[in-house]
Design a protein around this motif. Sequence first.
Motif, mmCIF file in Angstrom:
data_model
loop_
_atom_site.group_PDB
_atom_site.id
_atom_site.type_symbol
_atom_site.label_atom_id
_atom_site.label_comp_id
_atom_site.label_asym_id
_atom_site.label_seq_id
_atom_site.Cartn_x
_atom_site.Cartn_y
_atom_site.Cartn_z
ATOM 1 N N ASP A 75 -6.604 -3.342 4.260
ATOM 2 C CA ASP A 75 -6.748 -3.255 2.801
ATOM 3 C C ASP A 75 -5.391 -3.442 2.125
ATOM 4 O OD1 ASP A 75 -5.493 -0.844 3.162
ATOM 5 O OD2 ASP A 75 -7.079 0.369 2.255
ATOM 6 N N PHE A 76 -4.394 -3.925 2.870
ATOM 7 C CA PHE A 76 -3.152 -4.433 2.269
ATOM 8 C C PHE A 76 -3.077 -5.893 2.693
ATOM 9 C CE2 PHE A 76 -2.166 -3.035 6.492
ATOM 10 C CZ PHE A 76 -1.259 -3.946 6.982
ATOM 11 N N PHE A 77 -2.534 -6.724 1.811
ATOM 12 C CA PHE A 77 -2.715 -8.159 1.996
ATOM 13 C C PHE A 77 -1.391 -8.917 2.050
ATOM 14 C CE2 PHE A 77 -6.491 -6.884 -0.730
ATOM 15 C CZ PHE A 77 -7.305 -6.654 0.361
ATOM 16 N N ASP A 78 -1.476 -10.214 2.362
ATOM 17 C CA ASP A 78 -0.274 -11.060 2.350
ATOM 18 C C ASP A 78 0.317 -11.127 0.945
ATOM 19 O OD1 ASP A 78 -0.937 -11.392 4.957
ATOM 20 O OD2 ASP A 78 -1.253 -13.552 4.891
ATOM 21 N N THR A 79 -0.534 -11.060 -0.079
ATOM 22 C CA THR A 79 -0.044 -10.945 -1.456
ATOM 23 C C THR A 79 0.155 -9.457 -1.736
ATOM 24 O OG1 THR A 79 -1.284 -12.900 -2.121
ATOM 25 C CG2 THR A 79 -0.607 -11.383 -3.892
ATOM 26 N N THR A 80 1.390 -9.052 -2.023
ATOM 27 C CA THR A 80 1.646 -7.612 -2.181
ATOM 28 C C THR A 80 1.086 -7.131 -3.524
ATOM 29 O OG1 THR A 80 3.765 -7.889 -3.299
ATOM 30 C CG2 THR A 80 3.811 -7.878 -0.884
ATOM 31 N N PHE A 81 0.862 -5.818 -3.624
ATOM 32 C CA PHE A 81 0.269 -5.301 -4.861
ATOM 33 C C PHE A 81 1.261 -5.389 -6.030
ATOM 34 C CE2 PHE A 81 -2.402 -3.065 -1.608
ATOM 35 C CZ PHE A 81 -3.487 -3.912 -1.795
ATOM 36 N N ASN A 82 2.558 -5.250 -5.753
ATOM 37 C CA ASN A 82 3.535 -5.423 -6.848
ATOM 38 C C ASN A 82 3.483 -6.861 -7.376
ATOM 39 O OD1 ASN A 82 4.734 -3.132 -7.734
ATOM 40 N ND2 ASN A 82 6.548 -3.258 -6.396
ATOM 41 N N ALA A 93 -5.034 -6.350 -10.497
ATOM 42 C CA ALA A 93 -4.432 -5.981 -9.209
ATOM 43 C C ALA A 93 -5.241 -4.847 -8.570
ATOM 44 C CB ALA A 93 -2.980 -5.567 -9.397
ATOM 45 N N GLN A 94 -5.735 -3.931 -9.417
ATOM 46 C CA GLN A 94 -6.544 -2.820 -8.899
ATOM 47 C C GLN A 94 -7.844 -3.339 -8.266
ATOM 48 O OE1 GLN A 94 -5.673 0.721 -9.061
ATOM 49 N NE2 GLN A 94 -7.214 0.498 -7.441
ATOM 50 N N LEU A 95 -8.502 -4.268 -8.967
ATOM 51 C CA LEU A 95 -9.734 -4.859 -8.415
ATOM 52 C C LEU A 95 -9.445 -5.565 -7.088
ATOM 53 C CD1 LEU A 95 -11.682 -6.564 -11.357
ATOM 54 C CD2 LEU A 95 -12.571 -4.868 -9.752
ATOM 55 N N ILE A 141 6.693 -2.968 -1.193
ATOM 56 C CA ILE A 141 5.281 -2.933 -0.774
ATOM 57 C C ILE A 141 4.709 -1.524 -0.972
ATOM 58 C CG2 ILE A 141 3.773 -3.031 1.283
ATOM 59 C CD1 ILE A 141 5.503 -5.434 2.212
ATOM 60 N N VAL A 142 5.502 -0.521 -0.573
ATOM 61 C CA VAL A 142 5.025 0.871 -0.679
ATOM 62 C C VAL A 142 4.867 1.256 -2.157
ATOM 63 C CG1 VAL A 142 5.584 3.279 -0.147
ATOM 64 C CG2 VAL A 142 6.036 1.485 1.540
ATOM 65 N N GLU A 143 5.838 0.846 -2.981
ATOM 66 C CA GLU A 143 5.746 1.160 -4.429
ATOM 67 C C GLU A 143 4.507 0.509 -5.040
ATOM 68 O OE1 GLU A 143 10.534 1.534 -5.274
ATOM 69 O OE2 GLU A 143 9.395 -0.088 -6.257
ATOM 70 N N GLY A 144 4.282 -0.749 -4.697
ATOM 71 C CA GLY A 144 3.119 -1.471 -5.229
ATOM 72 C C GLY A 144 1.817 -0.818 -4.792
ATOM 73 N N ALA A 145 1.760 -0.413 -3.518
ATOM 74 C CA ALA A 145 0.538 0.210 -2.991
ATOM 75 C C ALA A 145 0.237 1.497 -3.752
ATOM 76 C CB ALA A 145 0.701 0.482 -1.500
ATOM 77 N N ALA A 146 1.298 2.276 -4.037
ATOM 78 C CA ALA A 146 1.094 3.552 -4.764
ATOM 79 C C ALA A 146 0.480 3.288 -6.136
ATOM 80 C CB ALA A 146 2.424 4.290 -4.900
ATOM 81 N N LYS A 147 0.883 2.173 -6.778
ATOM 82 C CA LYS A 147 0.370 1.870 -8.127
ATOM 83 C C LYS A 147 -1.120 1.549 -8.134
ATOM 84 C CE LYS A 147 4.806 0.002 -9.542
ATOM 85 N NZ LYS A 147 5.527 -1.261 -9.596
ATOM 86 N N VAL A 148 -1.677 1.147 -6.973
ATOM 87 C CA VAL A 148 -3.128 0.880 -6.922
ATOM 88 C C VAL A 148 -3.850 1.956 -6.099
ATOM 89 C CG1 VAL A 148 -2.960 -1.617 -7.308
ATOM 90 C CG2 VAL A 148 -2.837 -0.722 -4.965
#
Length: 508
Positions: A75-82, A93-95, A141-148
């Motif tokens: 559930d983490f992808f090649d395109t980072t959440f940030n 990004a949330q979707l 990556i970790v910061e972006g993941a926290a945001k979603v």
Amino acid sequence: MYRDGARKSIWQEEIRRFSSEADLHQFYDVAVVGGGITGISTALKLQQAGKRCILLEAANIGFGTTGGTTAHLNDFFDTTFNQAISDFGQDHAQLFADTGQEAISIIENNIQQYGINCDFQRKTAYLFALDEKQEKQLTDIVEGAAKVGHTMNYVDEIPFPIPFKKAVTIPDQAQFHPIKYIKGLCEAFLSLGGVIQEDCRCEGHDEQENHVSLETSKGEIKAKNVVYATHIPPGLSILHITNAPYRSYAIAFSLKSGNYPKDLGYDLIDPYHYYRTQEIDGQTLLIAGGEDHKTGHEEDTGECFSRLENYVRKYFDVETAYYSWSSQYYEPTDGFPYIGKLPGSSGRIFTATGFRGNGMIFGTISSQILSDLIVTGNSKYENIFNPSRIKPIAGFADFVKENAVVAYDFIKDKLFAEKINSLAEVKDGEAKVVKYEGESYALYKETNGKVHLVKSTCPHAKCEVRWNSAELSWDCPCHGSRFNVNGKLLTGPTVRDLPRVDTDSENQ
Ligand SMILES: Cc1cc2nc3c(=O)[nH]c(=O)nc-3n(C[C@H](O)[C@H](O)[C@H](O)COP(=O)(O)OP(=O)(O)OC[C@H]3O[C@@H](n4cnc5c(N)ncnc54)[C@H](O)[C@@H]3O)c2cc1C
């Protein structure tokens, strides 16, 4: 042949034929084209929803990338959440982030509902940085993941014998055997009255007001709706500019110590390495993947296997490499997949592509999105994954320029071919695009001297094919069409073979 390459993947043994004698004259609700995870999951969902579906596959179920994947479920992808937040905004990004667990749940539900034995296991993933540059990436990556709302926890140890600087664990990931899984989906689809037709290449379509007429190698097939789960659909479309074909390599090793990591692992090298294990015939093997490159842009693809094997041997106590194979995926220009109405269609034709290295997830979520669009007319993902979108994000111009290399590749290869004056320059066991009596040919000489000569221009967009020594195939660098040494089509988007040329030398 059961896969679109000369090498055997670790999953291939499980491929079996689903050759029903389909009634092709029936009028179907939906014709799904492509027998990989995307097509089969979608056909099953639609059949469950009461639609009468036919699944059409050019070769056999599992012939494409699904037979050559490594089947990590993330559930983490090649395109980072940030990256997703900065390019598409927080809501989209949330979707995007939500698709991961939604897809894994669809897979789990299918497994449970239909009793599919496919070695599914929930796993923890380890993402690790090997140097300072990767450390910064990992922090991002970790910061972006926290945001979603995704959990990633810093840890001091990893279960992989690789020196690292920083690492995180990611809970609730998974893995499975992709061919056992899609075989189970096919059986469920058939039991619900679905129809599968293998050896049926779809060559084009004619969209009418009330139906779509498919032109196939088995004749005309009519359906109210069509889904192309073939990566890029046949014909030319904007998807050729917004997607680029890439290859990735995988090797399955036994380890002397028998000390196999139980979890999933990923470094942050570009391109990154990925690790998992799989038990085959009672023996555990470590599957390592990586060495990705744009299709047709690697001089010696055999080298990619050597580099991957040498890298893994540096850290793991490798005993034997049992399987090595490569396969193809598509990179989207803006990092999000293209799932929905086919660009140019008036609403009856759908597509799903641009999955990067996360096609188990996006192929599965496509089944939900496409069945929602066909059955109810809308989906919460409709806008964000709209295949017609053109999103000029940073790097867009470069991507398009790189991808629109049709003319450039054509000219460059012609010049290259000009330098080769005669067939005699090709040694036994070698392959080259050669100039012969003013024409360009793709020539492969077996080690016994037998020559295979085909025209080297891909019928799709007139690019010149290039040799893939690892899979013994001619690959088109422009849009990813691939052919065997006799010119027989392995992978679209083209629907034609490379014309074979009979020469006196052919039977030397
Ligand atoms: C080495 C490698 C490792 C990967 N690892 C992972 C991973 O760990 N996790 C993950 O999520 N993703 C991974 N991916 C990506 C993932 O495997 C793919 O995105 C996914 O398998 C694509 O499935 P698909 O059904 O869309 O396509 P495919 O499996 O390629 O199926 C398409 C089918 O369509 C058929 N077809 C094509 N044209 C026609 C036509 N004109 N008419 C009829 N049939 C046609 C083909 O024969 C093929 O069988 C990996 C990719 C590679 C290359």
